[in-house]
Design a protein around this motif. Structure first.
Motif, PDB file in Angstrom:
ATOM      1  N   UNK A 238       0.831  -1.209   0.000  1.00  0.00           N
ATOM      2  CA  UNK A 238       0.000   0.000   0.000  1.00  0.00           C
ATOM      3  C   UNK A 238       0.861   1.254   0.000  1.00  0.00           C
ATOM      4  N   UNK A 239       1.926   1.232   0.791  1.00  0.00           N
ATOM      5  CA  UNK A 239       2.831   2.381   0.851  1.00  0.00           C
ATOM      6  C   UNK A 239       3.488   2.622  -0.506  1.00  0.00           C
ATOM      7  N   UNK A 240       3.964   1.542  -1.137  1.00  0.00           N
ATOM      8  CA  UNK A 240       4.593   1.674  -2.462  1.00  0.00           C
ATOM      9  C   UNK A 240       3.589   2.212  -3.481  1.00  0.00           C
ATOM     10  N   UNK A 241       2.357   1.729  -3.399  1.00  0.00           N
ATOM     11  CA  UNK A 241       1.326   2.164  -4.351  1.00  0.00           C
ATOM     12  C   UNK A 241       1.083   3.660  -4.244  1.00  0.00           C
ATOM     13  N   UNK A 242       0.937   4.165  -3.014  1.00  0.00           N
ATOM     14  CA  UNK A 242       0.604   5.578  -2.853  1.00  0.00           C
ATOM     15  C   UNK A 242       1.779   6.495  -3.136  1.00  0.00           C
ATOM     16  N   UNK A 243       2.981   6.013  -2.875  1.00  0.00           N
ATOM     17  CA  UNK A 243       4.165   6.791  -3.282  1.00  0.00           C
ATOM     18  C   UNK A 243       4.196   6.909  -4.803  1.00  0.00           C
ATOM     19  N   UNK A 244       3.962   5.786  -5.501  1.00  0.00           N
ATOM     20  CA  UNK A 244       3.986   5.788  -6.965  1.00  0.00           C
ATOM     21  C   UNK A 244       2.904   6.698  -7.538  1.00  0.00           C
ATOM     22  N   UNK A 245       1.675   6.581  -7.035  1.00  0.00           N
ATOM     23  CA  UNK A 245       0.587   7.426  -7.546  1.00  0.00           C
ATOM     24  C   UNK A 245       0.874   8.907  -7.292  1.00  0.00           C
ATOM     25  N   UNK A 246       1.347   9.221  -6.100  1.00  0.00           N
ATOM     26  CA  UNK A 246       1.627  10.626  -5.759  1.00  0.00           C
ATOM     27  C   UNK A 246       2.725  11.191  -6.658  1.00  0.00           C
ATOM     28  N   UNK A 354      12.835   6.701 -11.919  1.00  0.00           N
ATOM     29  CA  UNK A 354      12.437   6.119 -13.205  1.00  0.00           C
ATOM     30  C   UNK A 354      12.250   4.606 -13.087  1.00  0.00           C
ATOM     31  N   UNK A 355      13.206   3.939 -12.467  1.00  0.00           N
ATOM     32  CA  UNK A 355      13.116   2.490 -12.333  1.00  0.00           C
ATOM     33  C   UNK A 355      12.059   2.088 -11.302  1.00  0.00           C
ATOM     34  N   UNK A 356      11.877   2.891 -10.258  1.00  0.00           N
ATOM     35  CA  UNK A 356      10.842   2.581  -9.264  1.00  0.00           C
ATOM     36  C   UNK A 356       9.464   2.592  -9.907  1.00  0.00           C
ATOM     37  N   UNK A 357       9.184   3.631 -10.710  1.00  0.00           N
ATOM     38  CA  UNK A 357       7.871   3.716 -11.353  1.00  0.00           C
ATOM     39  C   UNK A 357       7.715   2.652 -12.434  1.00  0.00           C
ATOM     40  N   UNK A 358       8.778   2.419 -13.199  1.00  0.00           N
ATOM     41  CA  UNK A 358       8.703   1.425 -14.262  1.00  0.00           C
ATOM     42  C   UNK A 358       8.459   0.018 -13.736  1.00  0.00           C
ATOM     43  N   UNK A 359       9.070  -0.285 -12.591  1.00  0.00           N
ATOM     44  CA  UNK A 359       8.962  -1.631 -12.021  1.00  0.00           C
ATOM     45  C   UNK A 359       7.931  -1.731 -10.903  1.00  0.00           C
ATOM     46  N   UNK A 360       7.243  -0.637 -10.622  1.00  0.00           N
ATOM     47  CA  UNK A 360       6.251  -0.636  -9.543  1.00  0.00           C
ATOM     48  C   UNK A 360       5.208  -1.751  -9.683  1.00  0.00           C
ATOM     49  N   UNK A 361       4.628  -1.979 -10.895  1.00  0.00           N
ATOM     50  CA  UNK A 361       3.642  -3.069 -11.007  1.00  0.00           C
ATOM     51  C   UNK A 361       4.234  -4.435 -10.696  1.00  0.00           C
ATOM     52  N   UNK A 362       5.534  -4.608 -10.966  1.00  0.00           N
ATOM     53  CA  UNK A 362       6.171  -5.907 -10.733  1.00  0.00           C
ATOM     54  C   UNK A 362       6.106  -6.267  -9.254  1.00  0.00           C
ATOM     55  N   UNK A 363       6.434  -5.300  -8.378  1.00  0.00           N
ATOM     56  CA  UNK A 363       6.472  -5.584  -6.941  1.00  0.00           C
ATOM     57  C   UNK A 363       5.065  -5.814  -6.385  1.00  0.00           C
TER      58      UNK A 363
END
Length: 496
Positions: A238-246, A354-363
């Motif tokens: 959940x934390x990773x998701x909201x960081x990515x969306x923000x 860049x890599x965090x957002x690109x790979x966010x769905x993977x995690x």
């Protein structure tokens, strides 16, 4: 989701429940929404998003009402069983107890409502976590129960296919290079085909299939065991998701503010409505998980208001995410998975982001895949279960996990068109779960409640949309959507 009454779990406040519901609804579907918005036009998309959000809210209140009715039936059965035990214990009572028993029997002959008013606890309090499968068994006949499980199973297969395609697709987009297809060295307009080179002689589609095979080998075995999502894993994802969306919303706003916005979306393009409809239905999906979310809420006094507030916040979030996307990026450059638009150096300069957002769905998706696979496997078991029967070891441990895992992997092998996968899953199975099942549940639970408790009993969690018109309207809307989407697909294929 299998048909049983499960542990209520640790109680939490209504506002914590609001956050949990928000997290459940806002998932993978949100990442495919920007492209669907750009394809259908911003005005049509906004109108359809608001309307589908309202329809989802209506059916959510239907499910909550059915949960309360199911709890009432279970509570009354427990009260009756308790009275029977008391009658058995008092069968050897002395003659001096006859008068007391006569008074008790007279009380038994009163309508249920009058007994309830004389001090019994509220029958319609949601205290037992009655899953959707159990409610279907209580309110539907055998055919209805089988259709319910069929719909759930198809939806879960679609879910798994989306997840199985999204992870390899994201990995392919981030790691492939043409000399290297690397986003830092490529213009924003560059379009790639599956046949383009990735590494040496390997094509992009070959890389996708390699990643799919690795994904299946790493996560597929979990289907053969029992796994559950831990509290800490849920907090982390959940934390990773909201960081990515923000981060995505802020970056898009910054680009627009600096005059770098490239998007000029049309007002309306009805050719894109089919996928938009499916994506929106998929993005509002929560009805199947409501028993797990609502039952542990400690105070349910203003439950409907809190659910309404949740839907308003979700609508605002979806609107913000999608509008910043379609005005920041050109419609033809928006990716199926929105995070991949930020895997370019001309958009994001910092490599880590860049890599965090690109790979966010993977995690995030990788943590959900085993949970959904086990849920689907258990629903298969429940569908074929016979009272008192057990499955042979081979069927239980090999056949059911295999039929769970193989079909979505085959679908992902054949296509990685995420927008279409989400659109079809939402338009068909999603329509069944979000509209048809709640409408029939609330209709049958109202009828059964009236037969069991009489006309004077009031369900404290009754939907504000209590008139039968709303049940008919939801079913008519679901049927119309099914016809529209099917006709649109047939016409599109005919033109091709």
């Amino acid at each position: 989701m299998a048909g049983e009454i499960t542990e209520t779990g640790e109680l939490y406040s209504s506002y914590v429940g609001l956050v949990y519901m928000f997290n459940l609804i806002v998932g993978t579907g949100a990442l495919t929404m920007p492209k669907a918005f750009a394809t259908a036009g911003w005005l049509v998309s906004l109108i359809l998003l608001v309307f589908l959000g309202f329809m989802s809210f209506v059916t959510t209140t239907f499910v909550i009402e059915a949960m309360a009715a199911a709890n009432a039936q279970l509570c009354w059965k427990r009260m009756e069983n308790h009275k029977e035990e008391e009658d058995d214990d008092s069968s050897t009572a002395s003659d001096s107890d006859v008068l007391i028993r006569d008074n008790y029997e007279r009380a038994e002959k009163r309508p249920i409502l009058s007994v309830q008013r004389r001090g019994s606890p509220n029958l319609f309090e949601i205290t037992d976590r009655v899953e959707m499968g159990q409610m279907a068994s209580m309110f539907f006949n055998k055919v209805g129960v089988n259709l319910f499980y069929f719909c759930i199973i198809v939806y879960l297969y679609g879910d798994l296919a989306i997840y199985a395609a999204a992870v390899p697709f994201s990995l392919m987009q981030v790691t492939c290079s043409t000399t290297g297809n690397d986003s830092c060295g490529v213009e924003a307009d560059t379009k790639y085909n599956d046949t383009d080179r990735c590494w040496g002689p390997l094509r992009r589609v070959d890389a996708y299939h390699i990643y799919l095979a690795i994904f299946t080998l790493l996560l597929g075995p979990f289907t053969f065991f029992d796994v559950q999502k831990t509290k800490y894993l849920q907090i982390l994802t959940s934390l990773m998701r909201w960081i990515a969306f923000a981060v995505m919303i802020v970056l898009a706003l910054v680009r627009i503010g600096h005059g770098q916005g490239e998007g000029h979306p049309p007002l309306a393009d009805f050719s894109g409505v089919r996928n938009l409809f499916g994506v929106c239905v998929y993005s509002f999906m929560c009805q199947h998980s409501l028993p797990s979310l609502v039952t542990p809420v400690s105070s349910k006094r203003h439950l409907t208001r809190l659910v309404f507030l949740d839907y308003v916040l979700i609508l605002a979030f979806y609107g913000l995410l999608s509008f910043t996307a379609i005005f920041c990026f050109r419609g033809d450059s928006l990716m199926d998975m929105y995070t991949l638009n930020f895997a370019r150096c001309d958009v994001v300069g910092l490599a880590a982001v860049r890599f965090f957002l690109g790979l966010f769905p993977v995690f995030t998706i990788s943590t959900n895949f085993p949970i959904i696979a086990v849920t689907l496997r258990n629903n298969w078991k429940t569908l074929f279960h016979r009272e008192g029967g057990t499955y042979p070891w081979v069927v239980d441990r090999v056949v059911f996990p295999t039929i769970t895992l193989v079909p979505p992997v085959l679908v992902a092998f054949c296509t990685h068109d995420l927008e279409s996968l989400v659109g079809i899953t939402g338009a068909y199975a999603g329509t069944g779960i979000q509209y048809v099942i709640p409408a029939f549940l609330v209709y049958h639970c109202r009828r059964d409640t009236q037969l069991a408790f009489g006309c004077g009993v009031s369900n404290k969690h009754r939907s504000p949309f209590r008139h039968t018109f709303w049940v008919g309207f939801v079913l008519l809307w679901a049927f119309s959507c099914f016809i529209f989407v099917t006709a649109n697909i047939v016409l599109s294929e005919t033109q091709l």
